[in-house]
Design an enzyme around this catalytic site. Structure first.
Site, mmCIF file in Angstrom:
data_model
loop_
_atom_site.group_PDB
_atom_site.id
_atom_site.type_symbol
_atom_site.label_atom_id
_atom_site.label_comp_id
_atom_site.label_asym_id
_atom_site.label_seq_id
_atom_site.Cartn_x
_atom_site.Cartn_y
_atom_site.Cartn_z
ATOM 1 N N LYS A 148 0.151 14.516 1.452
ATOM 2 C CA LYS A 148 -1.118 14.724 0.670
ATOM 3 C C LYS A 148 -1.345 16.258 0.556
ATOM 4 O O LYS A 148 -2.315 16.711 -0.012
ATOM 5 C CB LYS A 148 -2.406 14.205 1.725
ATOM 6 C CG LYS A 148 -2.325 12.830 1.748
ATOM 7 C CD LYS A 148 -3.691 12.184 2.606
ATOM 8 C CE LYS A 148 -3.973 10.780 2.812
ATOM 9 N NZ LYS A 148 -4.373 9.862 1.743
ATOM 10 N N HIS A 154 0.932 -1.243 -0.112
ATOM 11 C CA HIS A 154 0.113 0.066 -0.105
ATOM 12 C C HIS A 154 0.928 1.394 -0.222
ATOM 13 O O HIS A 154 0.192 2.358 -0.094
ATOM 14 C CB HIS A 154 -0.818 0.217 1.485
ATOM 15 C CG HIS A 154 -1.988 -0.959 1.101
ATOM 16 N ND1 HIS A 154 -3.398 -0.375 0.549
ATOM 17 C CD2 HIS A 154 -2.232 -1.993 1.243
ATOM 18 C CE1 HIS A 154 -4.457 -1.348 0.455
ATOM 19 N NE2 HIS A 154 -3.680 -2.377 0.906
ATOM 20 N N THR A 175 -8.588 6.495 -2.929
ATOM 21 C CA THR A 175 -9.941 6.163 -3.233
ATOM 22 C C THR A 175 -11.052 7.277 -3.096
ATOM 23 O O THR A 175 -12.130 7.033 -3.842
ATOM 24 C CB THR A 175 -10.421 4.663 -2.383
ATOM 25 O OG1 THR A 175 -10.238 5.217 -1.073
ATOM 26 C CG2 THR A 175 -9.660 3.510 -2.853
ATOM 27 N N LYS A 180 -14.579 8.442 -5.497
ATOM 28 C CA LYS A 180 -15.746 8.570 -4.861
ATOM 29 C C LYS A 180 -16.173 10.044 -5.449
ATOM 30 O O LYS A 180 -17.454 9.833 -5.559
ATOM 31 C CB LYS A 180 -15.677 8.526 -3.145
ATOM 32 C CG LYS A 180 -15.311 7.228 -2.498
ATOM 33 C CD LYS A 180 -15.064 7.657 -1.112
ATOM 34 C CE LYS A 180 -14.305 6.385 -0.488
ATOM 35 N NZ LYS A 180 -13.722 6.853 0.759
ATOM 36 N N LYS A 197 -9.473 13.658 3.795
ATOM 37 C CA LYS A 197 -8.643 12.614 3.903
ATOM 38 C C LYS A 197 -7.737 12.611 4.785
ATOM 39 O O LYS A 197 -7.805 13.914 5.775
ATOM 40 C CB LYS A 197 -7.479 12.465 2.445
ATOM 41 C CG LYS A 197 -7.025 13.871 2.175
ATOM 42 C CD LYS A 197 -6.171 13.869 0.911
ATOM 43 C CE LYS A 197 -7.033 13.954 -0.413
ATOM 44 N NZ LYS A 197 -6.879 12.641 -1.110
ATOM 45 N N ARG A 198 -6.820 11.758 5.534
ATOM 46 C CA ARG A 198 -6.045 11.982 6.610
ATOM 47 C C ARG A 198 -5.147 13.297 6.336
ATOM 48 O O ARG A 198 -4.873 13.274 5.205
ATOM 49 C CB ARG A 198 -5.297 10.639 6.839
ATOM 50 C CG ARG A 198 -6.016 9.624 7.317
ATOM 51 C CD ARG A 198 -6.735 10.033 8.962
ATOM 52 N NE ARG A 198 -5.871 9.994 9.728
ATOM 53 C CZ ARG A 198 -5.304 8.924 10.950
ATOM 54 N NH1 ARG A 198 -6.152 8.057 10.825
ATOM 55 N NH2 ARG A 198 -4.373 9.520 11.664
HETATM 56 C C1 PLP Z 1 -12.312 7.033 1.065
HETATM 57 C C2 PLP Z 1 -11.999 7.379 2.442
HETATM 58 C C3 PLP Z 1 -10.822 7.616 2.746
HETATM 59 C C4 PLP Z 1 -9.534 7.464 1.766
HETATM 60 O O1 PLP Z 1 -9.370 8.896 1.097
HETATM 61 P P1 PLP Z 1 -8.158 9.280 0.306
HETATM 62 O O2 PLP Z 1 -8.474 10.492 -0.237
HETATM 63 O O3 PLP Z 1 -8.167 8.120 -0.828
HETATM 64 O O4 PLP Z 1 -7.037 9.276 1.046
HETATM 65 C C5 PLP Z 1 -10.339 8.074 4.291
HETATM 66 N N1 PLP Z 1 -11.378 8.245 5.135
HETATM 67 C C6 PLP Z 1 -12.616 7.909 4.782
HETATM 68 C C7 PLP Z 1 -13.742 8.062 6.007
HETATM 69 C C8 PLP Z 1 -12.980 7.401 3.621
HETATM 70 O O5 PLP Z 1 -14.308 7.171 3.181
#
Ligand code: PLP
Length: 817
Positions: A558, A361, A660, A664, A552-553
């Site tokens: 990022k 990952h 991911t 979305k 995102k985190r």
């Molecule tokens: C999809 C998702 C992530 C991943 O987000 P990235 O932008 O790909 O880092 C993290 N936390 C939650 C709650 C998510 O639904």
């Protein structure tokens, strides 16, 4: 009612069950029950229905005799189950109606559920999407995870700073969707020593653990979409083995006897809150072994119960390791086969090395796990012996391939030599697995070229790619019902199980009536989010503004601070240049920082401080609003994503393995502003250059810049807008009377050397954002791009990811029920 259902829905019976749970399970009455207890009773009545299907699936002879995948993951970020399971059961309208008759609004009841946050971010959410897809397509699957007492901490802001509180996700009443499986409990050992005996001249080694802990499984139902298949997500909880110490108990020393209980309980007490960062703590390794051993034991129990021999294990079970966290399952299987089943090494290795597959990952060095050899030695003495032997045999292969090349051996060895010898878990995985995959095309390419080039030369068929995906059931059908209905009106309602069909709405991208409908749905979703923000944060928003989202985190790679710098540049222009014009924009952030990550917390603090000032500045005249939504989690994502116009995917090229969140957001009609990183590259391939805003250095550009020696001061001096924006952080604009309180980010970007090249990409980022501002002003131009994003996301269904795993790695057949 769906014809496929084996247990047809009976409204009256369901209502009686809800009332029965009110009385019997929650000791309350129809007259006095709170909305929260109504939700619990409703969920419990639904859970009962799915549990029947779970047991039937588990006992289905065809499932028992089929090959299954076992998905091992320390994290499953499943989110709320009730609403999603209503969708999968196809009972949304029926249960809405049933609850209405009982005097309750289904949407209100669904809001009562607390998120089970048993994961940090993308990796845990991926595991949840994969379970959903396996059940939807009926590939026999068991998910194995940990039953943490406390999930990811709850985040709040106090004086703009992150505060963490424990997340007791089950609530005092217990979580209605889980059921204990005490008949499947096991004992797990730790510490102790290795006994050696000789039987018929053969050496037999046996681990004698110094401590044992009970593993109690809890099953959560993973409900297949519109089918009768339900698979278990089996979460292990650690408990002391009673009687813990009968002697001290009988001595009357009750509290001493409880010591064991306190220690054992600790193992699954809390999820480690680090995303993409490993710290080598003993308790974390205990969690990992506890998870691996309990899961391995359960897999072998099922295999044996099905009547198969151990030699057939790879034919009927495959074990997917979600990152290196469950790596210790490899030596654990070897230990069982050799020490408990008396198998010779070669036979055991022949089984083991055809059973495990590993998903990588990350390339970030701080995220690659390596454990102190001395720690493994103490906690798991027999496993350490097995790891040495795996490595000894492996290094013979290496020296056969590259005779006399000591540096190759050093690079590939599972053991990293040095003052403190370390066990490299990723190397152990590549040696022990029959397949290794990255999570996006670019990432897998970098795994081959940079992380494991020599492994790739040694085992040219082992490394492969499976691009991540997301489940369209939760991330479109459930979270965006208006858009789902609009799509179904045009192309029918098969798309949630066949996402490539969305391509048919591309035909309507130029249709002005459809554009209007599409944008009206977006507007309604924006209004819904604006209402939420008004209610929970007291900030008023204009739904005609561009809703720009980065959720995102929080991590330097990022680059939330790049986004922050752009906001600062807009603020600077609005304050100093009367001729500057922009379409109103709301910047949304949602992000948790690991509690020990200093700079990440400083970035949160800075964004919150900027928000305070900007949102209250009458001169800004609502052109700019900043909203940092606290406690970002799956249920927040479900409100924000349908309302997004712009999706921020702005990591330094080469650092985000896939992402991911990007998928979305695009699926819900947001346009990506992003770098050539992770799955952004493949999103661009799908939607085309006109429908995405790509900026910044690519991987080669990053390498070149670093090779030539990067000096962030060069950017700072050369670009007056960048300089003005950064200088705002050094002054007191956002912290009146206290200059320099936001300096941490400024320092990191200038004197800290800007490790993630924020300043290098700033100018290009501003250009991309200006193109967005320009394009948004023509709502037809924008609508077309947004529609095409939704239409062209078919590839990113996690159903496709799972089909790739099945075809390239797992080699399973579905069992349709
Ligand atoms: C999809 C998702 C992530 C991943 O987000 P990235 O932008 O790909 O880092 C993290 N936390 C939650 C709650 C998510 O639904």
């Amino acid at each position: 009612m769906k014809p496929t259902q084996t247990h047809p829905f009976d409204k009256k019976l369901f209502q009686d069950n809800v009332k029965r749970h009110l009385n019997v399970t929650y000791a309350t009455t129809v007259e006095s029950a709170s909305p929260h207890v109504w939700y619990l009773a409703m969920a419990k009545a639904m859970a009962e229905m799915t549990m029947l299907n779970l047991l039937e699936t588990e006992q289905d002879e065809r499932v028992i005799k089929a090959k299954s995948v076992n998905y091992l993951s320390l994290e499953f970020l499943i989110g709320r189950l009730t609403g999603n399971n209503l969708i999968s059961l196809g009972l949304y309208d029926e249960i809405n109606d049933a609850m209405q008759e009982l005097g309750h609004s289904l949407t209100d009841l669904l809001e009562e559920e607390r998120d089970p946050s048993l994961g940090n971010g993308g990796l845990g959410r991926l595991a949840a999407c994969f379970m959903d897809s396996c059940a939807a397509m009926e590939y026999p699957t068991v998910g194995y995870g940990l039953h943490y007492e406390y999930g990811l901490f709850k985040q709040s802001f106090k004086d703009c700073q992150q505060k963490e509180a424990p997340d007791a996700w089950q609530g005092i009443e217990g979580y209605p969707w889980e059921v204990a499986r005490p008949e499947l409990k096991q004992d797990i050992g730790f510490y102790g020593h290795v006994d050696v005996e000789y039987i018929d001249g053969e050496e037999r080694r046996t681990w004698v653990p110094g401590m044992k802990v009970q593993a109690m499984p809890w099953d959560l139902p993973i409900v297949g979409y519109e089918n009768n298949t339900v698979y278990p997500l089996r979460l292990w909880e650690a408990r002391a083995i009673a009687p813990f110490s009968l002697e001290s108990f009988n001595n009357g020393n009750y509290f001493e006897a409880q010591h064991a209980l306190i220690d054992a309980d600790n193992i699954t007490k809390v999820l480690y809150p680090n995303d993409n960062h490993e710290k080598g703590k003993t308790l974390r390794l205990m969690q990992q072994y506890f998870h691996s051993a309990a899961s391995m034991g359960d897999i072998l129990r099922r295999h044996k119960a099905a009547g198969f021999s151990l030699d057939e294990l790879p034919d009927y079970e495959t074990i997917q390791l979600n990152d290196t966290h469950p790596t210790i399952a490899i030596p654990e299987l070897m230990r069982i086969l050799m020490d408990e089943q008396a198998m010779p090494w070669d036979q055991a290795w022949g089984i083991c090395s055809r059973t495990f597959a590993y998903t990588n990952h990350t390339l970030l060095p701080e995220a690659l796990e390596s454990w102190d050899e001395s720690l493994i030695q103490r906690l798991l003495p027999r496993h350490m012996e097995i790891i040495y032997e795996i490595n000894r045999r492996f290094l013979l292969e290496v020296s056969a391939k590259w005779p006399g090349d000591v540096s190759k051996q050093q690079k590939l060895s599972v053991i990293q030599e040095g003052f403190h010898r370390m066990v490299r878990m990723a190397n152990l995985c590549v040696v022990g697995a029959y397949a290794v995959n990255g999570v996006a095309a670019l990432h897998s390419d970098l795994v081959k070229r940079h992380l494991f080039p020599d492994f790739h030369e040694l085992y040219p068929d082992r490394l492969t790619n499976v691009t991540n995906g997301i489940t369209p059931r939760r991330w479109l059908k459930f979270c965006n019902p208006d858009l789902s209905n609009l799509i179904s009106e045009k192309i029918g309602d098969e798309w949630p199980a066949h996402l490539e069909q969305l391509e048919k709405i591309a035909d309507y991208a130029d249709d002005s009536e459809f554009q209007e409908q599409f944008m009206a749905v977006k507007k309604a979703n924006k209004q819904r989010l604006a209402d939420w923000v008004q209610e929970h944060m007291g900030i008023e928003l204009n739904p005609d503004a561009i809703f720009d989202v980065q959720i995102k985190r929080l991590h330097e790679y990022k680059r939330q601070h790049l986004n922050m710098l752009y906001m600062l540049s807009l603020y600077h222009r609005l304050k100093t240049d009367d001729s500057f014009d922009m379409h109103p924009r709301v910047f949304f952030f949602g992000a948790k920082a690991a509690p020990g990550y200093y700079l990440a917390k400083e970035i949160i603090y800075a964004i919150n401080k900027i928000a305070e000032t900007v949102n209250a500045d009458p001169q800004i005249n609502d052109k700019l609003k900043v909203v940092f939504i606290p406690d970002y989690r799956v249920s927040i994502a479900e409100i924000v994503i349908p309302a997004a116009d712009v999706s921020e995917q702005i990591s330094t090229a080469g650092k985000e393995a896939s992402g991911t969140g990007n998928m979305k957001l695009a699926l819900n009609g947001a346009l990506t502003v992003g770098t050539m990183d992770g799955a952004n590259v493949e999103i661009r391939e799908e939607v085309g250059d006109d429908n995405i805003y790509i900026f910044g250095l690519d991987v080669d550009g990053v390498d070149e810049l670093r090779a030539n020696g990067y000096n962030p001061y060069d950017c700072y001096q050369a670009d007056p807008l960048l300089k003005a924006s950064l200088d705002l952080l050094a002054g007191e604009t956002f912290t009146p009377g206290e200059p320099g309180k936001l300096r941490a980010t400024y320092e990191s970007l200038l004197n800290g050397g800007d490790p993630y090249l924020v300043l290098a990409d700033f100018a290009s980022y501003v250009q991309a954002q200006e193109a967005i501002d320009h394009d948004y002003r023509d709502i037809q131009v924008w609508a077309k791009k947004a529609i095409l994003n939704t239409a062209l996301m078919g590839k990113f269904s996690s159903d496709r990811s799972i089909r790739d795993y099945v075809n390239r790695i797992w080699k399973l057949k579905p069992v349709k029920r």
